[in-house]
Structure formats: C-alpha cells, structure tokens
Design a protein around this motif. Structure first.
Motif, short mmCIF file in Angstrom:
data_model
loop_
_atom_site.label_atom_id
_atom_site.label_comp_id
_atom_site.label_asym_id
_atom_site.label_seq_id
_atom_site.Cartn_x
_atom_site.Cartn_y
_atom_site.Cartn_z
N ASP A 53 0.84 -1.11 -0.08
CA ASP A 53 0.08 0.00 -0.08
C ASP A 53 0.78 1.27 -0.05
OD1 ASP A 53 -2.59 1.44 0.07
OD2 ASP A 53 -2.07 1.94 2.08
N PHE A 54 1.89 1.31 1.03
CA PHE A 54 2.91 2.37 0.87
C PHE A 54 3.46 2.52 -0.43
CE2 PHE A 54 2.72 2.45 5.50
CZ PHE A 54 2.43 3.75 5.55
N ARG A 55 3.89 1.44 -1.26
CA ARG A 55 4.51 1.39 -2.47
C ARG A 55 3.67 1.96 -3.54
NH1 ARG A 55 4.08 -4.34 -4.93
NH2 ARG A 55 2.04 -3.56 -5.21
N ASP A 56 2.23 1.69 -3.50
CA ASP A 56 1.27 2.09 -4.59
C ASP A 56 1.04 3.28 -4.34
OD1 ASP A 56 1.49 -0.55 -5.35
OD2 ASP A 56 -0.49 -1.25 -4.41
N ASN A 57 1.04 4.01 -3.14
CA ASN A 57 0.75 5.45 -2.93
C ASN A 57 1.99 6.35 -2.73
OD1 ASN A 57 -2.25 5.41 -2.70
ND2 ASN A 57 -1.78 3.50 -1.52
N LEU A 58 3.27 5.80 -3.07
CA LEU A 58 4.36 6.45 -2.73
C LEU A 58 4.64 7.94 -3.61
CD1 LEU A 58 6.97 6.48 -1.04
CD2 LEU A 58 8.11 5.56 -2.89
N ALA A 59 4.00 7.87 -4.92
CA ALA A 59 4.25 9.11 -5.59
C ALA A 59 3.30 10.14 -5.03
CB ALA A 59 3.70 8.76 -6.84
N ALA A 60 2.26 9.68 -4.63
CA ALA A 60 1.26 10.95 -3.82
C ALA A 60 1.92 11.34 -2.55
CB ALA A 60 -0.04 10.23 -3.73
N LEU A 61 2.76 10.59 -1.77
CA LEU A 61 3.16 10.98 -0.45
C LEU A 61 4.64 11.73 -0.83
CD1 LEU A 61 3.13 7.57 1.22
CD2 LEU A 61 1.88 9.53 2.00
N ASP A 67 9.05 11.32 2.85
CA ASP A 67 9.74 10.25 2.59
C ASP A 67 9.05 9.06 3.41
OD1 ASP A 67 11.91 10.94 1.10
OD2 ASP A 67 12.94 11.90 2.87
N VAL A 68 9.07 7.77 3.02
CA VAL A 68 8.66 6.62 4.01
C VAL A 68 9.80 5.60 4.17
CG1 VAL A 68 7.04 4.61 3.57
CG2 VAL A 68 6.30 7.03 2.44
N TYR A 69 9.65 5.28 5.42
CA TYR A 69 10.47 4.18 5.91
C TYR A 69 9.91 3.20 6.66
CZ TYR A 69 14.29 7.63 5.28
OH TYR A 69 15.21 8.66 4.96
N GLY A 70 10.08 1.91 6.46
CA GLY A 70 9.44 0.78 7.19
C GLY A 70 10.41 0.13 8.28
N VAL A 71 10.07 -0.04 9.43
CA VAL A 71 11.04 -0.95 10.19
C VAL A 71 10.51 -2.15 10.69
CG1 VAL A 71 12.24 -0.49 12.59
CG2 VAL A 71 11.63 1.62 11.16
N SER A 72 11.10 -2.98 10.91
CA SER A 72 10.84 -4.27 11.35
C SER A 72 12.17 -4.85 12.02
CB SER A 72 10.56 -5.23 10.21
OG SER A 72 11.37 -5.76 9.63
N GLY A 73 11.95 -5.99 12.96
CA GLY A 73 12.99 -6.69 13.50
C GLY A 73 13.81 -7.69 12.74
N THR A 84 12.98 -6.60 -2.94
CA THR A 84 13.22 -7.32 -4.40
C THR A 84 11.94 -7.82 -4.90
OG1 THR A 84 15.43 -7.76 -4.02
CG2 THR A 84 14.39 -8.66 -5.76
N GLU A 85 11.34 -8.73 -3.96
CA GLU A 85 10.12 -9.68 -4.39
C GLU A 85 8.83 -8.79 -4.47
OE1 GLU A 85 7.42 -13.61 -2.68
OE2 GLU A 85 9.57 -13.25 -2.35
N TYR A 86 8.80 -7.80 -3.81
CA TYR A 86 7.48 -7.00 -3.79
C TYR A 86 7.83 -5.32 -4.69
CZ TYR A 86 5.35 -10.60 -1.46
OH TYR A 86 4.65 -11.74 -1.04
N HIS A 87 8.99 -5.19 -4.94
CA HIS A 87 9.37 -4.00 -5.71
C HIS A 87 9.08 -2.89 -4.85
CE1 HIS A 87 9.84 -6.75 -9.28
NE2 HIS A 87 8.59 -7.04 -8.94
N LEU A 88 9.64 -2.88 -3.59
CA LEU A 88 9.50 -1.64 -2.76
C LEU A 88 10.38 -0.57 -3.27
CD1 LEU A 88 8.85 -3.76 0.28
CD2 LEU A 88 7.08 -2.99 -1.19
N PRO A 89 9.85 0.47 -3.41
CA PRO A 89 10.84 1.70 -3.94
C PRO A 89 11.08 2.68 -2.67
CG PRO A 89 8.45 2.33 -4.55
CD PRO A 89 8.65 1.08 -3.87
#
Length: 97
Positions: A53-61, A67-73, A84-89
């Motif tokens: 969802d963030f990928r698909d809406n990144l241009a608008a953001l 800027d968008v950052y995702g954080v996980s463990g 790579t698998e989900y083409h996250l820019p």
C-alpha cells in the motif's frame, strides 16, 4: 522508557541498518515530512499488504514532501529479499535489537 507517539510528533532518534546495508539516521531526513511505519515481520499477509500500500501510494506521498521508511525486526538480508520480491521503492530498516 517508551511513550506513545501522536501524529506530528517528532520521531525518536533512529539510526538503523537499511535493507541495502547502509546506515540511516532519520534525524537527517531532508523532506518536509517523514512517514515511519513499524511492522512485525516481512512476508506475513498483513505486513505485505501494508508495505505494498505504501508502494502503491508513494508518488502521492513524495508529491506532498514525505519520505517513507518501514521498520521491522528482520535482518537486512531478509528486508532486501522483501524489497526485491515486492518491488518496494522505499527504505526498509532493521531494528533487530
């Protein structure tokens, strides 16, 4: 001690390893805003939906100066696979502590 953040609060100091192995310090963000989202684990159904969802809406953001950052463990290698698998820019950060 942790505290809950509200929309518009400054993010706490975060210096983490990105999916590409670089070190990112969110204090250095240069856009007018930064979206930081936290998710439990890459490749799980809810987290994948959120990331895409963030990928698909990144241009608008980006158009609004965010800027968008995702954080996980997850470790950086797993995050690179996810990017790579989900083409996250945008940048995923590892908080494996």
């Amino acid at each position: 001690m942790s505290r809950e953040l509200s929309t518009g609060d400054p993010a706490p100091a975060l210096r983490l390893t990105a999916h590409d192995g670089s070190i990112v310090d969110l204090a250095d963000a240069t856009h007018s805003g930064t979206v930081v989202y936290f998710y439990p684990k890459a490749f799980t159904p809810g987290c994948t939906t959120e990331a895409c969802d963030f990928r698909d809406n990144l241009a608008a953001l980006k158009g609004q100066g965010y800027d968008v950052y995702g954080v996980s463990g997850d470790d950086p290698q797993e995050l690179q696979r996810f990017v790579t698998e989900y083409h996250l820019p945008y940048t995923l950060l590892s908080d494996a502590s």
